[in-house]
Design a protein around this motif. Structure first.
Motif, PDB file in Angstrom:
ATOM      1  N   MET A   1       0.854  -1.169   0.000  1.00 60.26           N
ATOM      2  CA  MET A   1       0.000   0.000   0.000  1.00 60.26           C
ATOM      3  C   MET A   1       0.903   1.236   0.000  1.00 60.26           C
ATOM      4  SD  MET A   1      -3.165   0.834   2.625  1.00 60.26           S
ATOM      5  CE  MET A   1      -4.246  -0.485   2.138  1.00 60.26           C
ATOM      6  N   ASN A   2       0.607   2.165  -0.862  1.00 61.93           N
ATOM      7  CA  ASN A   2       1.427   3.375  -0.914  1.00 61.93           C
ATOM      8  C   ASN A   2       0.788   4.493  -0.082  1.00 61.93           C
ATOM      9  OD1 ASN A   2      -0.520   4.772  -2.467  1.00 61.93           O
ATOM     10  ND2 ASN A   2       0.335   3.965  -4.373  1.00 61.93           N
ATOM     11  N   LEU A   3       1.482   5.598   0.024  1.00 60.04           N
ATOM     12  CA  LEU A   3       1.033   6.711   0.864  1.00 60.04           C
ATOM     13  C   LEU A   3      -0.315   7.259   0.423  1.00 60.04           C
ATOM     14  CD1 LEU A   3       1.566   8.617   3.205  1.00 60.04           C
ATOM     15  CD2 LEU A   3       2.856  10.082   1.652  1.00 60.04           C
ATOM     16  N   ALA A   4      -0.548   7.398  -0.863  1.00 61.43           N
ATOM     17  CA  ALA A   4      -1.826   7.922  -1.381  1.00 61.43           C
ATOM     18  C   ALA A   4      -2.977   6.993  -1.008  1.00 61.43           C
ATOM     19  CB  ALA A   4      -1.747   8.106  -2.892  1.00 61.43           C
ATOM     20  N   GLU A   5      -2.768   5.674  -1.069  1.00 58.40           N
ATOM     21  CA  GLU A   5      -3.813   4.710  -0.713  1.00 58.40           C
ATOM     22  C   GLU A   5      -4.117   4.779   0.791  1.00 58.40           C
ATOM     23  OE1 GLU A   5      -3.162   1.121  -3.958  1.00 58.40           O
ATOM     24  OE2 GLU A   5      -1.764   1.280  -2.276  1.00 58.40           O
ATOM     25  N   ILE A   6      -3.082   4.923   1.588  1.00 60.92           N
ATOM     26  CA  ILE A   6      -3.274   5.034   3.041  1.00 60.92           C
ATOM     27  C   ILE A   6      -4.046   6.308   3.374  1.00 60.92           C
ATOM     28  CG2 ILE A   6      -2.074   5.392   5.241  1.00 60.92           C
ATOM     29  CD1 ILE A   6       0.119   3.512   4.163  1.00 60.92           C
ATOM     30  N   GLN A   7      -3.677   7.430   2.763  1.00 57.15           N
ATOM     31  CA  GLN A   7      -4.381   8.692   3.005  1.00 57.15           C
ATOM     32  C   GLN A   7      -5.837   8.595   2.571  1.00 57.15           C
ATOM     33  OE1 GLN A   7      -1.677  11.323   0.899  1.00 57.15           O
ATOM     34  NE2 GLN A   7      -0.776  12.052   2.826  1.00 57.15           N
ATOM     35  N   ASN A   8      -6.103   7.942   1.453  1.00 60.62           N
ATOM     36  CA  ASN A   8      -7.476   7.755   0.974  1.00 60.62           C
ATOM     37  C   ASN A   8      -8.275   6.886   1.946  1.00 60.62           C
ATOM     38  OD1 ASN A   8      -9.624   8.076  -0.879  1.00 60.62           O
ATOM     39  ND2 ASN A   8      -9.197   6.026  -1.686  1.00 60.62           N
ATOM     40  N   LYS A   9      -7.654   5.824   2.436  1.00 62.61           N
ATOM     41  CA  LYS A   9      -8.323   4.943   3.396  1.00 62.61           C
ATOM     42  C   LYS A   9      -8.658   5.700   4.684  1.00 62.61           C
ATOM     43  CE  LYS A   9      -7.920   0.519   5.704  1.00 62.61           C
ATOM     44  NZ  LYS A   9      -7.184  -0.732   5.794  1.00 62.61           N
ATOM     45  N   LEU A  10      -7.720   6.486   5.185  1.00 63.52           N
ATOM     46  CA  LEU A  10      -7.967   7.280   6.397  1.00 63.52           C
ATOM     47  C   LEU A  10      -9.094   8.288   6.185  1.00 63.52           C
ATOM     48  CD1 LEU A  10      -4.314   7.885   7.647  1.00 63.52           C
ATOM     49  CD2 LEU A  10      -6.044   6.379   8.646  1.00 63.52           C
ATOM     50  N   LYS A  11      -9.134   8.901   5.019  1.00 59.97           N
ATOM     51  CA  LYS A  11     -10.199   9.860   4.698  1.00 59.97           C
ATOM     52  C   LYS A  11     -11.556   9.158   4.704  1.00 59.97           C
ATOM     53  CE  LYS A  11     -11.835  12.908   1.068  1.00 59.97           C
ATOM     54  NZ  LYS A  11     -11.771  13.196  -0.340  1.00 59.97           N
ATOM     55  N   GLN A  12     -11.630   7.970   4.115  1.00 58.47           N
ATOM     56  CA  GLN A  12     -12.884   7.207   4.082  1.00 58.47           C
ATOM     57  C   GLN A  12     -13.324   6.805   5.490  1.00 58.47           C
ATOM     58  OE1 GLN A  12     -12.080   3.958   1.440  1.00 58.47           O
ATOM     59  NE2 GLN A  12     -12.304   5.194  -0.409  1.00 58.47           N
ATOM     60  N   LEU A  13     -12.366   6.374   6.313  1.00 56.86           N
ATOM     61  CA  LEU A  13     -12.700   5.993   7.689  1.00 56.86           C
ATOM     62  C   LEU A  13     -13.225   7.183   8.484  1.00 56.86           C
ATOM     63  CD1 LEU A  13      -9.725   3.613   8.577  1.00 56.86           C
ATOM     64  CD2 LEU A  13     -12.130   2.987   8.311  1.00 56.86           C
ATOM     65  N   LYS A  14     -12.593   8.325   8.324  1.00 57.42           N
ATOM     66  CA  LYS A  14     -13.035   9.529   9.025  1.00 57.42           C
ATOM     67  C   LYS A  14     -14.441   9.919   8.590  1.00 57.42           C
ATOM     68  CE  LYS A  14     -11.710  14.217  10.194  1.00 57.42           C
ATOM     69  NZ  LYS A  14     -10.778  15.302  10.014  1.00 57.42           N
ATOM     70  N   GLU A  15     -14.709   9.815   7.296  1.00 57.12           N
ATOM     71  CA  GLU A  15     -16.041  10.147   6.791  1.00 57.12           C
ATOM     72  C   GLU A  15     -17.079   9.168   7.321  1.00 57.12           C
ATOM     73  OE1 GLU A  15     -18.138  10.224   2.486  1.00 57.12           O
ATOM     74  OE2 GLU A  15     -16.257  11.347   2.646  1.00 57.12           O
ATOM     75  N   THR A  16     -16.751   7.880   7.350  1.00 57.51           N
ATOM     76  CA  THR A  16     -17.678   6.866   7.864  1.00 57.51           C
ATOM     77  C   THR A  16     -18.010   7.137   9.328  1.00 57.51           C
ATOM     78  OG1 THR A  16     -16.866   5.203   6.317  1.00 57.51           O
ATOM     79  CG2 THR A  16     -18.000   4.392   8.268  1.00 57.51           C
ATOM     80  N   GLN A  17     -17.008   7.497  10.144  1.00 57.80           N
ATOM     81  CA  GLN A  17     -17.236   7.765  11.559  1.00 57.80           C
ATOM     82  C   GLN A  17     -18.155   8.953  11.787  1.00 57.80           C
ATOM     83  OE1 GLN A  17     -13.326   6.113  13.874  1.00 57.80           O
ATOM     84  NE2 GLN A  17     -13.745   8.225  14.007  1.00 57.80           N
ATOM     85  N   SER A  18     -18.308   9.798  10.809  1.00 58.31           N
ATOM     86  CA  SER A  18     -19.233  10.925  10.946  1.00 58.31           C
ATOM     87  C   SER A  18     -20.683  10.456  10.932  1.00 58.31           C
ATOM     88  CB  SER A  18     -19.025  11.924   9.808  1.00 58.31           C
ATOM     89  OG  SER A  18     -17.734  12.472   9.852  1.00 58.31           O
ATOM     90  N   PHE A  19     -20.927   9.265  10.400  1.00 64.76           N
ATOM     91  CA  PHE A  19     -22.295   8.758  10.261  1.00 64.76           C
ATOM     92  C   PHE A  19     -22.560   7.497  11.077  1.00 64.76           C
ATOM     93  CE2 PHE A  19     -21.150  10.936   6.292  1.00 64.76           C
ATOM     94  CZ  PHE A  19     -22.076  11.956   6.329  1.00 64.76           C
TER      95      PHE A  19
END
Length: 175
Positions: A1-19
């Protein structure tokens, strides 16, 4: 997994936790010997709570003295019975009190651990989870008869510590 994929995954997790986010509601209480009472766990005003499971552990401080055919045995027992209820919809989650030994996971400190007991209920935002308990002596399982006049059960009821954790998800949607 590269840095861009990790950042994208973290962004998705943060968005999911909002709901939708995992949350545990816990309560420890002492079930007083010879009493029945109710304890409350206020549900957060952040949003509805979907209860998915729970864990219970409790002490065995009470004593059962059983005499059968002239032989007396004693053992430590927990006679606490529980009932869960939603205050908002007055929905009881069982038809009667359930002995904690039947629903406890792990139940007692010396028992093997099997994980959470699945148990689903949706509590609206701001609801209160009511835990009703009964720590009075149960009916004797062995009743004295003309054949065994001294046989029977005697209970020495003592306070029991009950620790419970309800696991689920909060939906902070303001609904």
């Amino acid at each position: 997994m590269n840095l861009a994929e990790i950042q994208n995954k973290l962004k998705q997790l943060k968005e999911t936790q909002s709901f939708e986010k995992p949350l545990d509601f816990t309560r420890s209480f002492v079930a007083k010997a010879g009493e029945a009472n109710t304890f409350a766990i206020p549900i957060t005003n952040e949003g509805p709570f979907l209860q998915e499971s729970y864990n219970i552990i409790c002490t065995r401080n009470s004593v059962l003295k059983r005499t059968y055919k002239g032989v007396t045995t004693t053992e430590n027992v927990c006679c606490v019975k529980l009932k869960f209820k939603s205050q908002a919809d007055n929905a009881s989650q069982s038809n009667d009190y359930i002995p904690v030994g039947l629903i406890g996971t792990p139940g007692f400190a010396d028992s093997p651990r099997y994980g959470s007991r699945p148990f689903f209920h949706l509590y609206p935002k701001g609801d209160v989870l009511l835990i009703e308990y009964d720590n009075r002596a149960p009916e004797s399982l062995i009743h004295p008869t003309a054949y065994f006049p001294s046989d029977g059960d005697e209970y020495e009821m003592n306070d029991e510590l009950v620790q419970i954790c309800f696991n689920g998800k909060i939906y902070p949607l303001g609904a």
